[in-house]
Scaffold this active site. Sequence first.
Site, PDB file in Angstrom:
ATOM      1  N   HIS A  16       0.889  -1.165   0.000  1.00 55.24           N
ATOM      2  CA  HIS A  16       0.000   0.000   0.000  1.00 55.24           C
ATOM      3  C   HIS A  16       0.923   1.209   0.000  1.00 55.24           C
ATOM      4  O   HIS A  16       1.644   1.428   0.977  1.00 55.24           O
ATOM      5  CB  HIS A  16      -0.891  -0.006   1.242  1.00 55.24           C
ATOM      6  CG  HIS A  16      -1.702  -1.262   1.376  1.00 55.24           C
ATOM      7  ND1 HIS A  16      -2.982  -1.382   0.874  1.00 55.24           N
ATOM      8  CD2 HIS A  16      -1.400  -2.471   1.911  1.00 55.24           C
ATOM      9  CE1 HIS A  16      -3.437  -2.599   1.120  1.00 55.24           C
ATOM     10  NE2 HIS A  16      -2.495  -3.278   1.744  1.00 55.24           N
ATOM     11  N   HIS A 194      -7.760  -8.629  -0.623  1.00 51.69           N
ATOM     12  CA  HIS A 194      -7.345  -9.089   0.702  1.00 51.69           C
ATOM     13  C   HIS A 194      -8.395 -10.089   1.182  1.00 51.69           C
ATOM     14  O   HIS A 194      -9.599  -9.806   1.099  1.00 51.69           O
ATOM     15  CB  HIS A 194      -7.309  -7.925   1.699  1.00 51.69           C
ATOM     16  CG  HIS A 194      -6.125  -7.018   1.549  1.00 51.69           C
ATOM     17  ND1 HIS A 194      -5.788  -6.438   0.366  1.00 51.69           N
ATOM     18  CD2 HIS A 194      -5.199  -6.602   2.447  1.00 51.69           C
ATOM     19  CE1 HIS A 194      -4.691  -5.692   0.544  1.00 51.69           C
ATOM     20  NE2 HIS A 194      -4.316  -5.767   1.799  1.00 51.69           N
ATOM     21  N   GLU A 197      -6.937 -12.376   6.194  1.00 49.12           N
ATOM     22  CA  GLU A 197      -5.906 -11.719   7.017  1.00 49.12           C
ATOM     23  C   GLU A 197      -6.387 -11.805   8.469  1.00 49.12           C
ATOM     24  O   GLU A 197      -5.835 -12.543   9.273  1.00 49.12           O
ATOM     25  CB  GLU A 197      -5.713 -10.257   6.579  1.00 49.12           C
ATOM     26  CG  GLU A 197      -4.681  -9.493   7.406  1.00 49.12           C
ATOM     27  CD  GLU A 197      -4.592  -7.999   7.081  1.00 49.12           C
ATOM     28  OE1 GLU A 197      -5.536  -7.455   6.468  1.00 49.12           O
ATOM     29  OE2 GLU A 197      -3.577  -7.376   7.464  1.00 49.12           O
ATOM     30  N   ASP A 275       3.517  -5.033   2.629  1.00 50.53           N
ATOM     31  CA  ASP A 275       2.220  -4.472   3.034  1.00 50.53           C
ATOM     32  C   ASP A 275       2.309  -2.957   3.280  1.00 50.53           C
ATOM     33  O   ASP A 275       1.954  -2.170   2.408  1.00 50.53           O
ATOM     34  CB  ASP A 275       1.684  -5.197   4.270  1.00 50.53           C
ATOM     35  CG  ASP A 275       0.168  -5.270   4.321  1.00 50.53           C
ATOM     36  OD1 ASP A 275      -0.474  -4.849   3.355  1.00 50.53           O
ATOM     37  OD2 ASP A 275      -0.383  -5.756   5.332  1.00 50.53           O
ATOM     38  N   ASP A 276       2.707  -2.555   4.486  1.00 47.47           N
ATOM     39  CA  ASP A 276       2.817  -1.127   4.838  1.00 47.47           C
ATOM     40  C   ASP A 276       4.170  -0.909   5.530  1.00 47.47           C
ATOM     41  O   ASP A 276       4.239  -0.852   6.768  1.00 47.47           O
ATOM     42  CB  ASP A 276       1.674  -0.732   5.779  1.00 47.47           C
ATOM     43  CG  ASP A 276       0.313  -0.937   5.133  1.00 47.47           C
ATOM     44  OD1 ASP A 276      -0.125  -0.059   4.370  1.00 47.47           O
ATOM     45  OD2 ASP A 276      -0.289  -1.998   5.365  1.00 47.47           O
TER      46      ASP A 276
HETATM   47  N1  HPA Z   1      -5.054  -4.878   5.570  1.00 53.70           N
HETATM   48  C1  HPA Z   1      -6.167  -4.332   5.090  1.00 53.70           C
HETATM   49  N2  HPA Z   1      -6.202  -3.123   4.571  1.00 53.70           N
HETATM   50  C2  HPA Z   1      -5.081  -2.411   4.525  1.00 53.70           C
HETATM   51  C3  HPA Z   1      -3.900  -2.912   4.996  1.00 53.70           C
HETATM   52  C4  HPA Z   1      -3.886  -4.220   5.541  1.00 53.70           C
HETATM   53  O1  HPA Z   1      -2.851  -4.748   6.013  1.00 53.70           O
HETATM   54  N3  HPA Z   1      -2.966  -1.944   4.802  1.00 53.70           N
HETATM   55  C5  HPA Z   1      -3.571  -0.910   4.218  1.00 53.70           C
HETATM   56  N4  HPA Z   1      -4.864  -1.172   4.050  1.00 53.70           N
HETATM   57 ZN    ZN Z   2      -2.465  -5.143   2.556  1.00 53.39          ZN
END
Ligand code: HPA
Ligand code: ZN
Length: 330
Positions: A16, A194, A197, A275-276
């Site tokens: 992201h 996604h 998770e 991811d971030d």
């Molecule tokens: N999960 C879901 N949405 C998100 C994430 C994540 O890890 N990072 C940024 N948006």
């Molecule tokens: Zn993500």
Amino acid sequence: MKTWLQALPKVELHLHIEGSLEPELMFALAERNNIALPYASVEDVQAAYDFSDLQSFLDLYYLGMRVLRTERDFYDLAMAYLERAHGEGVVHVELSFDPQAHLSRGVELAVPFEGLRLAMREAERRWGMTTALIMSFLRDRDAEEAMAVLEKAAPYYEVIDAVGLDSAEMGNPPAKFAEVFERAKALGIPRVAHAGEEGPAAYISEALDVLDICRVDHGVACLEDAMLVERLRKSQVPLTVCPLSNVRLKVVETLRDHPLPTMLAHGVKITLNSDDPAYFGGGVLDNFVACAEAFDWDRDTFRQLAGNAIEVAFMPESRRQALLKQLAAC
Ligand code: HPA
Ligand code: ZN
């Protein structure tokens, strides 16, 4: 091992770009745009990044990105990340972004598109790095809004490599976006989402069945369902797993508890991603190194993981072949 992992041609499929906003740049952009932040210092920001779950992260993620207002902001954000990724031996990056999180603040769709695209072209020119763009929908907002964004993005269909689905997963099942993803499919746009998770394995199956996705982002809950694992093994639909993210968001307690080795043993097609990176403790190389330490994987395992990502990336076939050749020489 770290030197060798650094040299491995790595491909990042789950990033992201708003989650690559480092505290220093957050402060610089806040000042440039005259935006007040609830933090006194970089250390103050880092101290706040102590998450209990996905939602506690999302709250700060949406807060931080308020400093992004202009094309130049998005360009600076992406350029800073792509430069760091290049330094880590990443050769191809797929940037996902959340247009609704910007539209809702009065930042028009063209702003992220133009700023990000400029940085993507610059990375290719400077380092020969290739990139792709994934436009993600926020699953905790209604499907009508996502559909409106998809229609609004018509001038950019040519530069959208896929649409995605992110944000708060629990209570927002994939089927909520059936029509939006059907429309994307009709437009010839590939789809990722996604799933699994924080949510259950059933969300992964539903995303495959209803949204017809070609990749599952995260997917770590798949082990709850043996039939799903068998389906993933047979179909070789790739999972973009983000190990350090899963630790930071308490999906697993420690990296050693992560289901990655079991998923690999079942023959599921795994890739490793960040991811971030600004929020979860590092980029792709950090994730590779952390896995090397936690699981004691050998070079063949990492060659396989890097190869999986090259095989399923949105990139021209000639580029794919060149990267597979480069990988074979490692
Ligand atoms: N999960 C879901 N949405 C998100 C994430 C994540 O890890 N990072 C940024 N948006
Ligand atoms: Zn993500």
